[in-house]
Design an enzyme around this catalytic site. Structure first.
Site, PDB file in Angstrom:
ATOM      1  N   GLU A 177       1.545  20.895 -11.399  1.00 53.72           N
ATOM      2  CA  GLU A 177       2.160  20.072 -10.346  1.00 53.72           C
ATOM      3  C   GLU A 177       1.712  20.490  -8.948  1.00 53.72           C
ATOM      4  OE1 GLU A 177       6.474  20.208 -10.120  1.00 53.72           O
ATOM      5  OE2 GLU A 177       6.532  18.520  -8.748  1.00 53.72           O
ATOM      6  N   LYS A 219       1.224  16.531 -12.992  1.00 58.14           N
ATOM      7  CA  LYS A 219       2.417  15.976 -12.321  1.00 58.14           C
ATOM      8  C   LYS A 219       2.116  15.853 -10.829  1.00 58.14           C
ATOM      9  CE  LYS A 219       7.368  16.783 -11.610  1.00 58.14           C
ATOM     10  NZ  LYS A 219       8.612  17.174 -12.278  1.00 58.14           N
TER      11      LYS A 219
HETATM   12  P1  13P Z   1      11.628  15.157  -7.710  1.00 57.71           P
HETATM   13  O1  13P Z   1      11.453  14.016  -8.663  1.00 57.71           O
HETATM   14  O2  13P Z   1      13.016  15.237  -7.106  1.00 57.71           O
HETATM   15  O3  13P Z   1      10.531  15.247  -6.696  1.00 57.71           O
HETATM   16  O4  13P Z   1      11.509  16.480  -8.564  1.00 57.71           O
HETATM   17  C1  13P Z   1      10.494  16.576  -9.488  1.00 57.71           C
HETATM   18  C2  13P Z   1      10.142  17.984  -9.666  1.00 57.71           C
HETATM   19  O5  13P Z   1      10.212  18.508 -10.745  1.00 57.71           O
HETATM   20  C3  13P Z   1       9.700  18.739  -8.502  1.00 57.71           C
HETATM   21  O6  13P Z   1       9.127  19.941  -8.919  1.00 57.71           O
END
Ligand code: 13P
Length: 338
Positions: A177, A219
């Protein structure tokens, strides 16, 4: 590395019509969410809230995996059942957030680096034994004057790659991510440019680290205008720019793309995913991995009161269903009312 096993987990996480719930808010982050609804943040209130969501019938229908926080994976429901077993019984794969948050990058002028690598090789087998089959590590980049720096882009990509390689060695699918924050006054073009840069560096480091892209999930943020920018890109533009940057900078071998919501409104997060699914130009399955866009509504409905459990569960089910439809390109604004 058992790549076939990793591919099977990733495929289950990306099952058509299903997505991921990020319920991995740290104790500090969930306190901020509970402050908004006037609920005292204790281990018990965190447990009670998450138990309501995990027991929602919508879990089995729309959710493939749930990302847990370290505290939660060891917690038990009021009746003594481990919270992770409640998910398992609904056919939902438990996952674990393994990063330890961020700290200032030295000489970074505001850039941050994500921590948590030092003891990761010892922690992963324990999470695996508790049922976790995927993990998450979040790198954060802010757009600002001189930000992000090359050092922040590089150091965070390197950490993501080391994390991902370790996960795969332990039979755990890494969710990688890199998040460009939407806070700030930058344009949608700036978001697209920095997203491209961060993705490029991440995939370079993943390659050097020997990570099998077929056994990982990306992600990413969507390409949106900074919250304080005067011009906000519309839904179609966000969808087109997001897929354009991903197609150019994320290899097609990646098992799936599961977006974060990043502070978008609930409906924007759903509409953007729907618009991307309808474009049908992505080489990967697309879905959601939302925290706020799935949980803000149930948290408001719950407000810390046991008698609101059914309303909270229903609010969660509604958002889960809307996002499930969006991942299939079958959502429409009219469905929100129903
Ligand atoms: P949000 O969808 O609130 O951005 O959170 C996703 C997430 O896992 C952030 O690390």
């Amino acid at each position: 590395m058992d790549l076939e096993a990793l591919k099977a987990i990733a495929a289950a996480l990306m099952a058509p019509g299903k997505g991921i719930l990020a319920a991995d808010e740290s104790a500090t982050t969930i306190k901020r969410r509970f402050d908004l609804i006037g609920v005292e943040c204790t281990a018990e209130s965190r447990r009670d809230y998450r138990e309501i969501i995990f027991r929602s019938p919508a879990m089995a229908d729309f959710i493939s995996g749930v990302i847990l926080y370290d505290e939660t994976i060891w917690q038990e429901a009021a009746d003594g059942t481990p919270l992770s077993s409640i998910l398992g019984a609904a056919g939902v794969i438990p996952g674990i957030k393994v990063d330890e948050g961020t700290e200032a990058l030295p000489n970074g002028n505001g850039d941050v680096i994500t921590k948590g690598l030092d003891h990761l090789s010892r922690r992963l087998p324990k999470y695996h034994a508790r049922g976790a089959r995927f993990a998450k590590w979040r790198a954060v980049y802010e757009i600002g004057a001189g930000l992000p720096s090359h050092n922040a882009i590089h150091a965070n990509a390197h950490a993501l790659a080391r994390y991902a390689a370790l996960c795969q060695a332990h039979g755990i699918v890494p969710i990688v991510e890199p998040e460009i924050l939407m806070d700030g006054g930058h344009s949608v073009e700036a978001c697209q440019e920095v997203s491209a840069w961060a993705l490029d560096e991440v995939f370079r480091e993943l390659y050097f680290a020997g990570v099998a892209l077929e056994g990982m999930i990306l992600k990413p943020n969507m390409v949106v205008s900074g919250r304080k920018h005067g011009v906000q890109a519309g839904r179609a533009e966000v969808a087109e720019r997001t897929l354009a940057v991903l197609r150019a900078h994320a290899p097609a071998a990646v098992a799936g793309v599961a977006f974060l919501s990043g502070g978008q409104s609930d409906e924007d997060a759903t509409a953007h995913l729907d618009a991307m699914a309808r474009l049908k130009t992505a080489p990967w399955p697309l879905t959601f991995s939302y925290s706020r866009a799935l949980q803000a509504a149930p948290q408001r409905a719950w407000a810390g009161r046991p008698e609101n459990a059914a309303a909270a569960s229903a609010a969660f089910a509604h958002r889960a269903r809307m996002n499930s439809l969006a991942s299939l390109g079958q959502w429409s604004p009219e469905l929100e009312a129903g």
